[in-house]
Design a protein around this motif. Structure first.
Motif, mmCIF file in Angstrom:
data_model
loop_
_atom_site.group_PDB
_atom_site.id
_atom_site.type_symbol
_atom_site.label_atom_id
_atom_site.label_comp_id
_atom_site.label_asym_id
_atom_site.label_seq_id
_atom_site.Cartn_x
_atom_site.Cartn_y
_atom_site.Cartn_z
ATOM 1 N N ALA A 189 0.830 -1.213 0.000
ATOM 2 C CA ALA A 189 0.000 0.000 0.000
ATOM 3 C C ALA A 189 0.862 1.260 0.000
ATOM 4 O O ALA A 189 0.505 2.274 -0.609
ATOM 5 N N HIS A 193 1.515 1.575 -3.994
ATOM 6 C CA HIS A 193 0.371 2.429 -4.332
ATOM 7 C C HIS A 193 0.556 3.877 -3.916
ATOM 8 O O HIS A 193 0.249 4.788 -4.691
ATOM 9 N N VAL A 304 -6.762 -1.451 -2.605
ATOM 10 C CA VAL A 304 -5.502 -0.786 -2.234
ATOM 11 C C VAL A 304 -5.386 -0.664 -0.717
ATOM 12 O O VAL A 304 -4.346 -0.975 -0.127
ATOM 13 N N GLY A 356 -4.092 4.127 -0.180
ATOM 14 C CA GLY A 356 -2.896 3.450 0.323
ATOM 15 C C GLY A 356 -2.488 3.988 1.681
ATOM 16 O O GLY A 356 -2.169 3.232 2.609
#
Lengths: 437, 60
Positions: A189, A193, A304, A356
């Motif tokens: 995450a 992300h 996510v 994220g």
């Protein structure tokens, strides 16, 4: 060069666990395919071929650059690394592996986490590099997209991955400062992300909005996705990839037993599912009908957010994680577009960066260890305070050498014709855009 | 203004790192980490404000 910390023994695993983790990693690129398809569908039809070709080109560039340079910086579990010593504490800041994936030669034939960790990073870098591409849709030049991918794959992602996964200073926050178990991010995450989403924000700021997006009348012009089926099928593909990614990450970075994987899979699905329902409800309330594109963004945001915490939360907590992501996504997409002049066709800044960061925070909120929340806050602070300005600076310098934005003529005729010489749908009539009258 | 905001962001990061090094006490450390995040939020706010298009501009 800073001193090198000698290699520690990489965690051993049985042949069966090794084979199963490898299988998961071979399935995980479906997440990349899903994100690519979703981003292409969210753009306009006259730029669809360039968008999808750009996805492939970026994955290719990221793989090559990471293999040549990035893998040495990222390192792998148990590999030697560079460190500095401040106030009696070791700050492990970079891997010191060999270039050109030489670590595979040195790892031999042992069944340990080292080669699998490297493969995880090798696949993850493609996803991280892909995220800004969707944000720059309809005006981001292919050459610039590939150059940005090279920067992410060669420097930014490897550092973030080393800090989080390979014994870097964030991972050592628990051992060095007593902050829980150190920075937790099993599915990427933060490293994948948030890094990709913050790079997307830098791309938007440097590239600017699409022509006609914010007309002189003062209201934002809606530019709907050209193919909702691509967008929604991309979400389904992503789910398969995410299940594999989260499970592989839990095994590699948390040393989760195979018996824990069913709950991890259930948590992943629950987070995405409740996020979709929440976004659907919010858009139904706001606009009178559910917005399919926004719901897809909500689904992705749930996936996510699950990446950071899916291995440490209960199914009930996974529902809370997804619910917050699903409610926040449509509201933030609207806020960014209407109030902050951020033209993000794929919603990557909300879906990848914000979701994220929320997932990382949730890992701190729901983790049983004391001090875990502070470790997660330090990680989030590093992403915002170090990664974002560094990426912006690198991209701003790059923009001087390889201009990000296509020329006005290219934007007028579409990226397909301008950059590739042919459209994605040659039998279709391309309508003129009203904003160019 | 956009660059000023981006310069404030690393200041917040270094405040967080300084908190880790300087304060063994968990409470003080937590307070300073939160202060670092607040500085980052301030920098991000300034950077975002600096990038907002003035009314009437449709293209950079």
């Amino acid at each position: 060069m800073t001193p090198v910390i000698p290699a520690a023994a990489a965690p051993e695993m049985s042949e069966a666990v090794f084979a199963f983790t490898l299988l998961l990693l071979l399935v995980s690129p479906l997440a990349i395919a899903g994100v690519a398809l979703t981003n292409t569908g969210l753009g306009r039809s006259r730029s669809a071929a360039q968008a999808m070709f750009g996805n492939l080109a970026i994955v290719a560039v990221a793989a090559i650059v990471f293999a040549v340079l990035g893998s040495a910086i990222a390192g792998q579990p148990g590999a030697p690394s560079h460190a500095i010593h401040i106030a009696g504490t070791t700050w492990n800041w970079s891997g010191s592996g060999p270039l050109l994936l030489g670590a595979f030669r040195s790892s031999g034939a042992a069944f340990n986490a080292s080669p699998l960790g490297l493969l995880f990073e090798f696949l993850a870098v493609a996803l991280a590099a892909l995220i800004p591409w969707g944000t720059g849709a309809d005006r981001f030049r292919l050459a610039a997209g590939c150059a940005c991918a090279a920067i992410i794959a060669g420097l930014v992602f490897p550092l973030a991955a080393h800090w989080s996964w390979c014994g870097g200073w964030l991972a050592q926050l628990g051992a060095n400062f007593g902050l829980g178990a150190g920075f937790l991010d099993n599915g990427g995450a933060g490293s994948i992300h948030a890094v990709g989403g913050l790079a997307a924000l830098a791309v938007v700021w440097i590239t600017g909005p699409r022509k006609g997006k914010f007309p002189k009348e003062g209201f934002s012009m809606a530019m709907p996705s050209h193919n909702a089926v691509y967008v929604l099928f991309g979400c389904l593909l992503s789910l398969v990839g995410w299940l594999a990614w989260n499970a592989a990450g839990a095994i590699l970075w948390f040393h989760a037993p195979l018996a824990a994987l069913p709950e991890i899979a259930i948590n992943t699905v629950l987070s995405a599912a409740i996020a979709l329902v929440a976004t659907c409800t919010v858009t139904r309330y706001r606009f009178g009908k559910p917005d399919a594109s926004m719901c897809a963004n909500g689904w992705m945001a749930g996936l996510v957010a699950s990446s950071a915490c899916v291995a440490i939360v209960t199914p009930t907590e996974a529902l809370v994680v997804g619910l917050v992501a699903g409610i926040a996504t449509p509201l933030l997409v609207e806020l960014f577009e209407l109030a902050l002049s951020i033209d993000d066709p794929s919603g990557a800044i909300t879906v990848h960066a914000i979701a994220g960061i929320w997932g990382l925070l949730a890992a701190g909120l729901f983790a049983p260890q004391s001090g875990q929340l502070l470790a997660q806050l330090v990680g989030i602070g590093t992403l915002l305070g170090l990664v974002l300005p560094v990426v912006y600076l690198l991209f701003a310098v790059l923009n001087r050498m390889v201009p990000f934005r296509v020329d006005p003529d290219g934007e007028r005729i579409g990226m397909d014709l301008h950059e590739l010489g042919g459209g994605a749908y040659p039998e279709f009539v391309i309508h003129r855009d009203d904003s160019y009258r | 203004m956009k660059y000023a905001g981006l310069l404030v962001l690393p200041a917040g990061f270094f405040l967080i790192v300084a908190a880790l090094i300087m304060f063994p006490d968990p409470t003080r450390r937590a307070v300073f980490v939160v202060c670092g995040l607040a500085v980052e939020a301030l920098g991000l706010g300034v950077a975002v404000r600096g990038h907002i298009l003035p009314r009437g501009e449709s293209n950079p």
